[in-house]
Each structure stands twice: as C-alpha cells, then as structure tokens.
Design an enzyme around this catalytic site. Structure first.
Site, mmCIF file in Angstrom:
data_model
loop_
_atom_site.group_PDB
_atom_site.id
_atom_site.type_symbol
_atom_site.label_atom_id
_atom_site.label_comp_id
_atom_site.label_asym_id
_atom_site.label_seq_id
_atom_site.Cartn_x
_atom_site.Cartn_y
_atom_site.Cartn_z
ATOM 1 N N LYS A 180 0.926 -1.253 0.023
ATOM 2 C CA LYS A 180 0.070 -0.444 -0.496
ATOM 3 C C LYS A 180 1.121 1.484 -0.351
ATOM 4 O O LYS A 180 2.554 1.133 -0.383
ATOM 5 C CB LYS A 180 -0.939 0.390 0.915
ATOM 6 C CG LYS A 180 -1.974 -1.506 1.253
ATOM 7 C CD LYS A 180 -2.754 -1.443 0.086
ATOM 8 C CE LYS A 180 -3.821 -3.237 0.355
ATOM 9 N NZ LYS A 180 -4.457 -3.158 0.888
HETATM 10 C C1 LIG Z 1 -5.281 -4.262 1.358
HETATM 11 C C2 LIG Z 1 -6.998 -3.945 0.952
HETATM 12 C C3 LIG Z 1 -7.776 -4.407 2.106
HETATM 13 C C4 LIG Z 1 -7.205 -5.150 3.771
HETATM 14 O O1 LIG Z 1 -5.744 -4.489 4.233
HETATM 15 P P1 LIG Z 1 -5.138 -5.594 4.847
HETATM 16 O O2 LIG Z 1 -4.042 -5.024 5.699
HETATM 17 O O3 LIG Z 1 -4.195 -6.069 3.807
HETATM 18 O O4 LIG Z 1 -5.867 -6.078 5.536
HETATM 19 C C5 LIG Z 1 -8.559 -3.867 2.801
HETATM 20 N N1 LIG Z 1 -9.588 -3.031 1.232
HETATM 21 C C6 LIG Z 1 -8.666 -2.975 0.581
HETATM 22 C C7 LIG Z 1 -9.042 -2.582 -1.020
HETATM 23 C C8 LIG Z 1 -7.248 -3.437 0.345
HETATM 24 O O5 LIG Z 1 -6.539 -2.742 -0.790
#
Ligand SMILES: *Cc1c(COP(=O)(O)O)cnc(C)c1O
Length: 374
Positions: A180
């Site tokens: 991210k």
């Molecule tokens: C990555 C992601 C999540 C979940 O996040 P994690 O930290 O991996 O649990 C939820 N929604 C979206 C759109 C994502 O890209």
C-alpha cells in the site's frame, strides 16, 4: 521478478523500530498515541484509531457503525474481499452495486438503486487511489439514513475537492500492508469525523473494555476494575509497528509525489497504444495512485498477463468481483449481478507502481507491453 508493488524502508525506520525495542513499551505506549495523532493530521483532523490490518479496520468500522443481522451494507464488487466479508461476518447482508465503466468506482446511481429501508452503511472504495464520487454518494447515504464509509486502503494522502481522504466519509479505513502507499508491515486504522464513532472503534479494538469509572455498571470495585458492555477483539497495533508508521507517514508525501511522476510517465509512454485504456482522472481530485490499472481490450488480458510474467514483470489483477468468491456464491449471489464490474475485471491489469520503481524498470515494463500489443 519486478513486483507490482513493494515497500520502501530506509535506515530511519530501522532506527525507530530498534529504539522502541530497547524501551519500556512493546505494545500500547507513546508511539501508538503519536502515530494516531500524526494520522489525524494526514486525515484532515479526523480522529484515528490504529488496528492490526486494513481488514481489522473494516471489521472495527462496521462494528462502530453498529451493524448486525437484518442490516444491509451497499458496496462495490470491484474491491478486495474484506470490504464485504467483514460486514457479512457481523451478520449484515451485503448488497453489491455496480461500478462506473471508466473508473471502476462505485456508481452513485447504482448505489442509490440498491438502497432499501434496511441500508445502514454505503461503503465506497477509492479503487487504485482515486477518490470515489463523494458528493453524490453523500446524497445517496443521507437519503437512505445510512452512514458513508470509505475503504481508503489505496488512497491515504489523496484529496477530494481539496479535502484530505479521512475527513470526507463518516468512517474511513486505511491499510498499511507493504504494497500500500505506506506500511507498518501489517496494520491499519479507522478514521472518523463523527463524534462517538472513533470512541466505539477504540473500544472494539480493545476487547470492548470500558475503563471510565462514570460509565461502570458494576459499582464498588477497586481501582483495578474494568468491564465489558459490548463484545470486542484485540486488534491493537503495537508500539513497535507504530514507530515504523510514524516514519513512513513523514515520507508519505514523497512516496505519493513519485507515484504521480510514474503515472505521468506511463500516460506519456502509453498514450498511443491501440487496444489499451489508461485510468481516467476526474476533475477536483488528487489521487494517491496505489495501482496503475490499465485495461487490455479484445479479450487479450490473460495472454498479456502470462507473457508479462514470463518476461519477469510482476503484473497483477485487481480484482475478481467479490461476489464470485465461493463464500458469496454459496449464499446465492450470481454471476452477472454487476455486469460493468465483470467487464472491468475481464480487462484489468495492474502495472508495477511503487515509489522505488526506477525510470529504467518502468521503461522496460512499457517496452514489453508495447511489443505485446503492437
Ligand atoms: C489491502 C486492502 C484491504 C485489506 O487490508 P489488509 O491490511 O491487507 O488487511 C481492504 N480493502 C482494500 C481495498 C485493500 O486493497
């Protein structure tokens, strides 16, 4: 293999984590409070509650919204499964509304049509880091008497009509997974501008424990006493990881600037390729490009995906429509429910996009893609 996304860690993060390890608090100490205060600044003044993942953030946000059996959550299928699965785990019914054909973002008209008197939350996703159409979605949520939630796993640092993501929806969730826009390894946060919601979120991530004596329902206990009124979980993000997040947040503006530079280069280098659509950008928004989702036309996406991987380029597909997951088809959700999202999925390919991606590596991505489509 060149990845589609990856973290950028400097000596500053390593030093910050080592300092916490030598100190008195490993779990809930001063780094948690500082990271939450710094996040609040990034989120336009919203109160922020850190948790152990983006998935935990969604679960916590829905719990703070008080959803349960009999309630409906309207959301887009063009997202990671957790946007919907965490609401389903609380007993709510997920109602999928289709997306806009060009952006892949929740279509406000479709969301409006999906609302009923049982709708409690309208959950948008800032897919690829591009903010959803919040003016229209606010009207939809308000007229349904529902809360507006923003799954901002892709979009921390983005703005919508000049306002930071985090300060627009009633509840916003962030993810700090390594791919991210910034990372704490695993981690996430809930942001809220609505009085009371962040407090409920904070209690849910701490097992539901109530510690304020004026709220106790068991009287006459000693100073040790704490009690639970509503069930919660242990979703606390430890000091060690918050220390990493504090440094990452200081670097976020630089990360996003480099992502925007890479997007501008992709646009220039790929503008004239036939059979390829580039992601549009709406007026009035400054995206935080987490992904660069191109569309491969003519039924060639799978072939292009395989050939790019074979050339050592780690392209990705985001996302299979959420209701295709067997856990949803077992509940009766059918293919064809959101045809625009399904067509988007059939064409989508995410090209490498991360701050340490070099111009040379990006040029190689472009050359391989051009040669496949040319
Ligand atoms: C990555 C992601 C999540 C979940 O996040 P994690 O930290 O991996 O649990 C939820 N929604 C979206 C759109 C994502 O890209």
């Amino acid at each position: 293999m060149l990845p589609y996304g990856r973290q950028s860690i400097s000596d500053d993060e390593i030093a910050a984590v080592a300092e916490v390890l030598r100190g008195d608090w490993l779990t809930t100490g001063p780094a948690v409070r500082q990271f939450e205060a710094d996040l609040a600044t990034t989120a336009g003044g919203a109160e922020c509650v850190t948790v152990t993942s983006g998935t935990a953030a969604l679960h916590t946000a829905y719990a703070a919204a008080g959803i349960g059996p009999g309630d409906e959550v309207v959301t887009s299928p063009m997202t990671f499964v957790a946007t919907a699965s965490t609401a389903a785990m609380l007993g709510a019914t997920v109602v999928f509304a289709d997306v806009e054909a060009d952006t892949g973002l929740l279509d406000p008209q479709a969301a409006k049509a999906a609302c009923t008197e049982r709708t409690r939350v309208v959950a948008a996703i800032d897919y690829a880091g591009h903010p959803a159409d919040y003016d229209a979605l606010r009207t939809v949520a308000d007229s349904a008497g529902a809360l507006l939630l923003d799954d901002a796993a892709h979009s921390i640092g983005a703005t919508y009509h000049g306002k930071p993501i985090g300060s627009i929806a009633d509840l916003t969730t962030f993810s700090f997974f390594p791919t991210k826009n910034m990372t704490t390894a695993e981690g996430g946060a809930v942001a809220s501008v609505r009085p009371g919601l962040a407090e409920r979120a904070a209690r849910f991530r701490n097992i539901g424990l109530v510690r304020e004596p004026h709220r106790f329902r068991i009287a006459d206990q000693g100073r040790w006493h704490q009690e639970v009124h509503e069930f919660g979980l242990n979703y606390r993000l430890p000091d060690v990881l918050c220390a990493l997040g504090i440094v990452q947040l200081r670097r976020l503006a630089g990360f996003l600037a480099r992502r925007r530079e890479l997007v501008a280069r992709y646009r220039t280098l790929l503008s004239d390729v036939d059979g390829l659509l580039l992601p549009p950008q709406r007026p009035g928004v400054e995206p935080a490009w987490h992904l660069f989702p191109v569309r491969i036309l003519g039924g060639r996406r799978r072939d292009v995906y395989e050939r790019m991987r074979a050339a050592g380029i780690g392209v990705q597909v985001n996302y299979v429509p959420v209701y295709w997951h067997p856990v949803f088809t077992d509940l009766g959700y059918k293919r064809g429910l959101c045809p625009v999202a399904e067509e988007y999925y059939e064409q989508e390919l995410s090209l490498p996009m991360f701050p340490d991606l070099t111009d040379d590596d990006q040029d190689r991505v472009v050359d391989v893609l051009r040669s496949l489509l040319g």
